[in-house]
Design an enzyme around this catalytic site. Structure first.
Site, mmCIF file in Angstrom:
data_model
loop_
_atom_site.group_PDB
_atom_site.id
_atom_site.type_symbol
_atom_site.label_atom_id
_atom_site.label_comp_id
_atom_site.label_asym_id
_atom_site.label_seq_id
_atom_site.Cartn_x
_atom_site.Cartn_y
_atom_site.Cartn_z
ATOM 1 C CG HIS A 1 37.882 -40.075 30.780
ATOM 2 N ND1 HIS A 1 38.504 -41.206 31.628
ATOM 3 C CD2 HIS A 1 38.620 -39.149 31.404
ATOM 4 C CE1 HIS A 1 39.434 -40.737 32.480
ATOM 5 N NE2 HIS A 1 39.619 -39.521 32.031
ATOM 6 C CG ASN B 1 44.798 -39.633 32.428
ATOM 7 O OD1 ASN B 1 45.458 -40.172 33.094
ATOM 8 N ND2 ASN B 1 44.949 -37.982 32.538
ATOM 9 C CG HIS C 1 27.341 -41.275 45.858
ATOM 10 N ND1 HIS C 1 28.195 -41.070 44.901
ATOM 11 C CD2 HIS C 1 26.227 -40.598 45.443
ATOM 12 C CE1 HIS C 1 28.192 -40.454 44.177
ATOM 13 N NE2 HIS C 1 26.887 -39.986 43.748
ATOM 14 N NE ARG D 1 44.474 -21.774 32.716
ATOM 15 C CZ ARG D 1 43.321 -21.715 31.632
ATOM 16 N NH1 ARG D 1 43.055 -22.961 31.368
ATOM 17 N NH2 ARG D 1 42.791 -20.468 31.063
#
Length: 304
Positions: free
Chosen positions: A107, A109, A176, A261
Site C-alpha cells: 500500500h 499513498n 481490537h 466515489r
C-alpha cells in the site's frame, strides 16, 4: 487552482502513470482499466484497476482531486481550527493484492491538503507513506523495504525515517486485535515543518521510492510454489486488512465522509477473504512465525 496545487497535481498524475506502467510490465499479462469520474460537490479523479493478472490478483492506483466549501469531520476532528474552511485534497493511493501468498500486499499513498478562508493565510500540509503486509515473511524482503524507505528519507534529516517508521507502526495497528497489519514502512501526516518546496521534494522522494521498494520483492517471490493451505492463510490474513481499512483508515473515512466515489474508495479491498472463528496457527509453523517474529515491533535496519 494555485501554482502550488497545479505543481502537485502534475506530479501526482505523472506518478500514477509511472507506477501503473511498472506494475503492468511486472505482471506481464494484465492491464489497468481506467475509470475517470467526477464528484458532484467538486472535483474528480482517475481510478485505475488491474485484475486477474499473472502476478496481481487485484490492484488499484487511484488519483483524486476533490474540493469543497467545508471540511468533512474526519479531517477537522484533529484540527478543529480548520472547521468552516474551504479545502482541496489531492492524492495518489494504491493497493496491490498479488495471487501468490509469498508476495506481500503493498500500500502507498501521497497526498496534499490545503484549507483556505478569505482574509486568512492558507493552511497546507502533505501526508502519505508506504507499508508492506506479508503473509509468509522473509527477512531479506523486510530489510530491503525499510532500507529503501530510509534512503528516501535520508536527505531530509537523520530523524525523519525513525520518526515516520514509528508512526507507521503505531498507525497500522488493529487495536481490537492488538496486532500490527504488516511490517510497516513509513507513515506521516501534517507535513509542513519545512517550507513548501522542501516538503514537496520530500513527498516526491517517497512517491518515487515505492516501485524501488516493492518490485524487487515481487520479482523474488512471484514464482514461488504454494499450497492450497497457504492460499487459505493468505485469505485469512487479508481479513485483517479489510478490518483495518473499514474501521480505522483515515483515507477511507475521509473519502466516504466527503462524498467521494465509493467504488474508488473501496478499491483497496482484496477480492477474496475469509474469516475463521478463533483460528489459531499451529505452534512452530510458518503461519505462527508471521505473528511471532515478523508482526512485532522490530527495527529491521538495526538488526541487519
Amino acid at each position: 487552482m494555485s501554482t502550488r496545487t497545479e505543481a502537485v497535481k502534475a506530479y501526482l498524475l505523472d506518478l500514477q502513470d509511472r507506477i501503473c506502467t511498472a506494475l503492468e510490465q511486472e505482471d506481464g499479462s494484465a492491464h489497468f482499466m481506467e475509470d475517470a469520474w467526477t464528484r458532484p460537490a467538486g472535483g474528480g479523479g482517475r481510478t485505475r484497476v488491474i485484475e486477474n493478472g499473472t502476478v496481481i490478483e487485484k490492484g488499484g492506483v487511484n488519483f483524486s482531486h476533490v474540493f469543497g466549501s467545508n471540511l468533512p469531520p474526519s479531517a477537522s476532528a484533529h484540527r478543529p481550527e480548520l472547521a468552516g474552511r474551504g479545502f482541496e485534497a489531492l492524492g495518489v493511493s494504491l493497493v496491490i493484492h498479488p495471487h501468490n501468498p509469498h508476495v506481500p500486499t503493498s500500500h502507498a499513498n501521497v497526498r496534499f491538503f490545503i484549507a483556505e478562508k478569505e482574509g486568512e493565510e492558507a493552511v497546507w500540509w502533505f501526508g502519505g507513506g508506504f507499508d508492506l503486509t506479508p503473509y509468509y515473511g522473509v527477512e531479506e524482503d523486510c530489510v530491503h523495504w525499510h532500507r529503501v524507505a530510509e534512503r528516501a528519507c535520508a536527505p531530509f534529516g537523520e530523524d525523519v525515517y525513525p520518526r515516520y517508521k514509528a508512526w507507521c507502526d503505531s498507525y497500522f495497528h488493529l487495536k481490537h486485535r492488538d496486532e500490527p497489519r504488516g511490517i510497516g514502512g513509513l507513515f506521516f501526516d501534517d507535513v509542513n515543518q519545512w517550507d513548501f518546496d522542501t516538503s514537496f521534494a520530500f513527498i516526491r522522494a517517497i512517491g518515487d521510492a515505492f516501485i524501488n521498494a516493492y518490485l524487487p520483492i515481487v520479482r523474488r517471490r512471484k514464482a514461488a510454489a504454494y499450497t492450497v493451505q497457504q492460499r487459505e492463510f493468505q485469505e485469512f490474513r487479508r481479513g485483517r486488512y479489510v478490518e483495518f481499512n473499514l474501521v480505522y483508515d483515515r483515507g477511507t473515512l475521509f473519502g466516504l465522509q466527503s462524498g467521494g466515489r465509493t467504488e474508488s474508495i473501496l478499491m483497496s479491498l482484496p477480492p477474496q477473504v475469509r474469516w475463521g472463528y478463533d483460528w489459531k496457527a499451529a505452534p512452530g509453523s510458518e503461519e505462527a512465525r508471521l505473528t511471532e517474529y515478523f508482526l512485532t515491533d522490530r527495527d529491521w535496519l538495526a538488526e541487519n
